[in-house]
Scaffold this active site. Structure first.
Site, PDB file in Angstrom:
ATOM      1  N   LYS A 131      -7.206  -6.163   3.695  1.00  0.00           N
ATOM      2  CA  LYS A 131      -7.978  -6.156   2.366  1.00  0.00           C
ATOM      3  C   LYS A 131      -8.987  -6.974   2.188  1.00  0.00           C
ATOM      4  O   LYS A 131      -8.641  -8.094   1.208  1.00  0.00           O
ATOM      5  CB  LYS A 131      -7.205  -6.006   1.156  1.00  0.00           C
ATOM      6  CG  LYS A 131      -6.478  -4.630   1.072  1.00  0.00           C
ATOM      7  CD  LYS A 131      -7.283  -3.421   0.828  1.00  0.00           C
ATOM      8  CE  LYS A 131      -6.823  -2.086   0.564  1.00  0.00           C
ATOM      9  NZ  LYS A 131      -7.557  -1.098   0.314  1.00  0.00           N
ATOM     10  N   SER A 168       0.888  -1.021  -0.016  1.00  0.00           N
ATOM     11  CA  SER A 168       0.098  -0.005   0.036  1.00  0.00           C
ATOM     12  C   SER A 168       1.011   1.215   0.114  1.00  0.00           C
ATOM     13  O   SER A 168       2.164   1.321   0.363  1.00  0.00           O
ATOM     14  CB  SER A 168      -0.707  -0.052   1.249  1.00  0.00           C
ATOM     15  OG  SER A 168      -1.549   1.274   1.567  1.00  0.00           O
ATOM     16  N   GLU A 175       0.899   0.484 -13.663  1.00  0.00           N
ATOM     17  CA  GLU A 175       1.323   2.154 -12.830  1.00  0.00           C
ATOM     18  C   GLU A 175       1.624   1.668 -11.444  1.00  0.00           C
ATOM     19  O   GLU A 175       2.760   2.024 -11.200  1.00  0.00           O
ATOM     20  CB  GLU A 175       0.090   2.697 -12.853  1.00  0.00           C
ATOM     21  CG  GLU A 175      -0.330   3.632 -14.073  1.00  0.00           C
ATOM     22  CD  GLU A 175      -1.445   4.519 -13.876  1.00  0.00           C
ATOM     23  OE1 GLU A 175      -1.980   4.974 -14.869  1.00  0.00           O
ATOM     24  OE2 GLU A 175      -1.867   4.477 -12.948  1.00  0.00           O
TER      25      GLU A 175
END
Length: 149
Positions: free
Chosen positions: A132, A40, A70
């Protein structure tokens, strides 16, 4: 479909107000035994799968590929749609695709702020469950232990 400008990007929303997102489970190869997790941007101790908002005029599959490149420096081939997942708490709807990695770029857009690591499916599911849990369900659906609701 609604559109909201967010800096240089225009994020899109479904008619019911859910943010449209796309993500990939980036597999090392077509055996689908290992996936790539990234850290993260808020904590190098929290791992996740690449994903983000779908821009105006962008198809979910294209957004998923863009986000993988990305965020993780992944170049690959998109496979099947694994499912469309809703997160009521965050008001998102995410299209999740299998992506078979052909190349990991040495330098990528977010290389200075993210780490990446390969994990077998069981380990990845356990790690994702910590921070998550919705992303852990992507693996559960893929491996047949859970159905998309």
């Amino acid at each position: 479909m609604k559109v909201r400008e967010n800096g240089a990007d225009e994020r899109t929303y479904d008619p019911d107000g859910l943010t449209r997102r796309a993500s990939c489970l980036c597999f090392r190869d077509d055996t689908e035994k290992e996936i790539l997790l990234i850290t993260s941007t808020s904590s190098s101790c929290k791992w996740l799968v690449p994903g983000g908002g779908i821009n105006k005029g962008e198809e979910p599959q294209d957004a998923a590929v863009r986000e993988a490149r990305e965020e993780a420096g992944v170049v690959g081939v998109v496979g099947r749609l694994l499912g469309i997942f809703e997160n009521k708490e965050k008001q998102t709807r995410t299209w999740v695709f299998a992506l078979y990695v052909k190349q990991l770029e040495e330098h990528w857009a977010e290389a200075k702020i993210r780490k990446r690591e390969w994990h077998n499916l069981a380990e990845a599911k356990r790690i994702l469950q910590l921070h998550k849990p919705i992303q852990a369900t992507y693996i559960s659906v893929m491996d047949g232990t859970q159905k998309v609701s």
